[in-house]
Write an enzyme that holds these catalytic residues in place. Structure first.
Site, short mmCIF file in Angstrom:
data_model
loop_
_atom_site.label_atom_id
_atom_site.label_comp_id
_atom_site.label_asym_id
_atom_site.label_seq_id
_atom_site.Cartn_x
_atom_site.Cartn_y
_atom_site.Cartn_z
N GLU A 60 43.05 45.70 48.11
CA GLU A 60 43.21 45.21 46.73
C GLU A 60 44.50 45.77 46.13
O GLU A 60 44.48 46.80 45.43
CB GLU A 60 42.01 45.60 45.86
CG GLU A 60 40.72 44.89 46.20
CD GLU A 60 39.63 45.11 45.16
OE1 GLU A 60 39.90 45.83 44.15
OE2 GLU A 60 38.51 44.60 45.35
N ASP A 88 43.19 46.21 36.76
CA ASP A 88 43.73 45.23 37.71
C ASP A 88 44.96 44.60 37.07
O ASP A 88 44.90 44.06 35.96
CB ASP A 88 42.69 44.14 38.00
CG ASP A 88 41.48 44.68 38.77
OD1 ASP A 88 41.62 45.78 39.37
OD2 ASP A 88 40.43 44.02 38.78
N TRP A 137 46.14 44.90 43.73
CA TRP A 137 46.20 44.77 42.27
C TRP A 137 45.42 45.85 41.53
O TRP A 137 45.54 45.98 40.32
CB TRP A 137 45.64 43.39 41.86
CG TRP A 137 44.20 43.19 42.29
CD1 TRP A 137 43.08 43.60 41.65
CD2 TRP A 137 43.77 42.54 43.48
NE1 TRP A 137 41.96 43.24 42.36
CE2 TRP A 137 42.34 42.58 43.49
CE3 TRP A 137 44.42 41.89 44.53
CZ2 TRP A 137 41.57 42.02 44.50
CZ3 TRP A 137 43.64 41.35 45.55
CH2 TRP A 137 42.25 41.41 45.54
N GLN A 147 29.49 44.08 35.86
CA GLN A 147 29.68 44.32 37.28
C GLN A 147 28.65 43.56 38.10
O GLN A 147 28.94 43.07 39.20
CB GLN A 147 29.58 45.83 37.58
CG GLN A 147 29.96 46.21 39.00
CD GLN A 147 31.42 45.91 39.31
OE1 GLN A 147 32.27 45.94 38.45
NE2 GLN A 147 31.70 45.60 40.58
N SER A 169 31.16 50.98 40.79
CA SER A 169 32.51 50.47 40.61
C SER A 169 33.37 51.46 39.83
O SER A 169 32.92 52.07 38.85
CB SER A 169 32.47 49.14 39.85
OG SER A 169 33.78 48.72 39.49
N ALA A 207 32.33 46.00 44.13
CA ALA A 207 31.40 47.10 44.35
C ALA A 207 30.04 46.78 43.74
O ALA A 207 29.92 46.00 42.79
CB ALA A 207 31.96 48.39 43.76
#
Length: 365
Positions: free
Chosen positions: A272, A225, A274, A198, A216, A211
Site C-alpha cells: 500500500e 492515505d 499510499w 472499518q 486497523s 484490516a
C-alpha cells in the site's frame, strides 16, 4: 776325550747369550701424566679475568634497572600529565537518570503503538475532539490538498507535520501538482476510522488490503492515505516523481510508508504505497534508512536496546537522539521508567501496545 766336548771357560759362558733371558716378555711402558703446575703469574691472570666478568655482569644489571626505572617514571609522568590536562572522565550514558512512575494503562498510548493482525487497538472508538482534528479546518485545505470526505480527521499531534509534508510535496512538484481547481491535486482519502467504518471497508475488500475491525492503524489517528485527485476528477496513485519525493523525504516529517509488499508476512497487509504512518522523526529516519517495518523496529528495540543495555543512537537532521526500551512491570499499576534530567535533554514515552515502553530522548545541544 773329544775336544768338541770340552767345557767352555767362565768368560766364554758369560759372554754367550742366555736362552732364558731372551724368552721373558718386555714390561709395558707407563704413560706420562701431564701436570700443570700453577705459578703466581697464572693465578693473578685468572683472578683478573674473573673480576672483569663479574664487573660486566654487575654493569648489565645496573643498566637494566636504570632502563626499567626510566620507563616506569615516564609512564607515571605521562599518566599524571594526562590526568591534569584531559577532560573529566566520561560518565555512563545514564549516570544522572532518575525514575518516573508511568501508568501501565498507557501501554497503548503514543506514536509507536503497534496495531496489526495480532495486536488490536483498544481505544478505536474512544478518540474524540480532544485527540482528533478535522483537516477541513486546517490551513491549506482546498489549495494544497483536498479531502475524500469533508469529515476526515487525524491525531491533533500530527496535524502540523502532515501539513508541512504535503506543502513541501506540492511545492517540489510544480510540473504535476497544482493548488487550484482544474489541476492535479493531493487528496487525503482516509484518516481516522472507528470500528463501524472499518467494518464497512473490511466487508467490501478482501483481507490483505483491509484490516479486520479493531486491528486497523486508522483507528489510532496516526495513519493517512495520500493520493492524487486529477483534473479529470479521478483518484490515482502518486506518480513516479511524487512517490520518489515522498520516499526520500517523508521521514523528515516523521512519516513512513507503512506497508511494503515485501514485508507482508510481518504486517499482514499487502503493498500500500499510499498508506503513511506517523511514528516521529527519529524513528522514521532510522526505519527508512535501514528498510525496517514497524514490527521489525520494535522487535530490535526490545531485544537489543533495553535500558540495561546500550541505547539506540539516532541522528536526524541536526538533532541527536537516544532510544531505549523498558518492559512494563507485570501485575502492577505503574512501571518505573528511567528518564534524563532536563540538563541532558527532553524525552517522550510511548507504549508499544504490547508489553513495554519506548523512551525517546532528544539530547541537549
Amino acid at each position: 776325550m773329544n775336544k768338541n766336548t770340552q767345557p767352555q771357560s767362565a768368560e766364554q759362558y758369560k759372554s754367550a747369550p742366555s736362552a732364558q733371558k731372551n724368552t721373558q716378555p718386555k714390561p709395558p711402558k707407563r704413560r706420562r701424566r701431564i701436570r700443570i703446575k700453577p705459578n703466581k703469574e697464572g693465578m693473578i691472570a685468572l683472578l683478573g679475568l674473573l673480576l672483569v666478568v663479574a664487573l660486566v655482569v654487575v654493569a648489565i644489571i645496573f643498566i637494566a634497572k636504570g632502563i626499567i626505572y626510566v620507563v616506569n617514571n615516564n609512564q607515571e609522568e605521562t599518566t599524571t600529565a594526562s590526568s591534569d590536562n584531559s577532560q573529566p572522565p566520561v560518565l555512563p550514558w545514564n549516570n544522572a537518570y532518575v525514575a518516573v512512575e508511568h501508568a501501565n494503562t498507557n501501554i497503548a498510548v503514543g506514536d509507536l503503538i503497534l496495531v496489526n493482525f495480532n495486536h488490536a487497538y483498544p481505544y478505536a472508538d474512544s478518540l474524540n475532539s480532544n485527540n482528533l482534528k478535522a483537516l477541513a479546518d486546517q490551513e491549506g485545505y482546498s489549495s494544497y490538498f483536498v479531502l475524500g470526505t469533508r469529515d476526515i480527521k487525524v491525531r491533533s499531534s500530527i496535524v502540523s507535520a502532515l501539513k508541512d509534508m504535503i506543502f513541501a510535496l506540492v511545492d517540489a512538484n510544480p510540473e504535476t501538482l497544482g493548488k487550484e481547481s482544474g489541476t492535479d491535486r493531493i487528496i487525503i482519502t482516509s484518516g481516522y476510522r472507528d470500528t463501524i467504518k472499518q467494518t464497512e471497508l473490511f466487508e467490501k475488500n478482501p483481507e490483505g488490503y483491509s484490516a479486520r475491525p479493531g486491528h486497523s492503524e486508522h483507528h489510532t489517528g496516526y495513519a493517512v492515505d495520500i493520493q492524487v485527485f486529477t483534473s479529470k476528477n479521478a483518484t490515482v496513485l502518486l506518480r513516479d516523481a511524487e512517490q520518489e519525493w515522498m520516499e526520500a523525504h517523508c521521514a523528515e516529517y516523521g512519516f513512513v510508508i507503512r506497508y511494503d509488499g515485501s514485508k507482508a508476512d510481518l504486517t499482514g497487509i499487502l503493498d500500500e504505497p499510499w498508506h503513511y504512518r506517523y511514528v516521529g522523526v527519529p524513528h522514521a529516519t532510522y526505519m527508512t534508512e535501514h528498510l525496517l517495518c514497524l514490527e521489525e523496529y520494535l522487535e530490535m528495540l526490545r531485544t537489543s536496546h533495553t535500558y540495561d543495555k546500550t541505547p539506540l543512537e539516532i541522528k536526524a537532521g541536526e538533532k541527536d537522539y537516544l532510544v531505549y526500551y523498558v518492559p512494563a512491570t507485570e501485575n502492577a499499576t505503574f512501571t518505573s521508567i528511567p528518564v534524563p534530567p532536563a540538563s541532558e535533554g527532553t524525552y517522550t514515552i510511548s507504549g508499544d501496545n504490547m508489553n513495554g515502553f519506548i523512551v525517546t530522548v532528544e539530547k541537549a545541544s
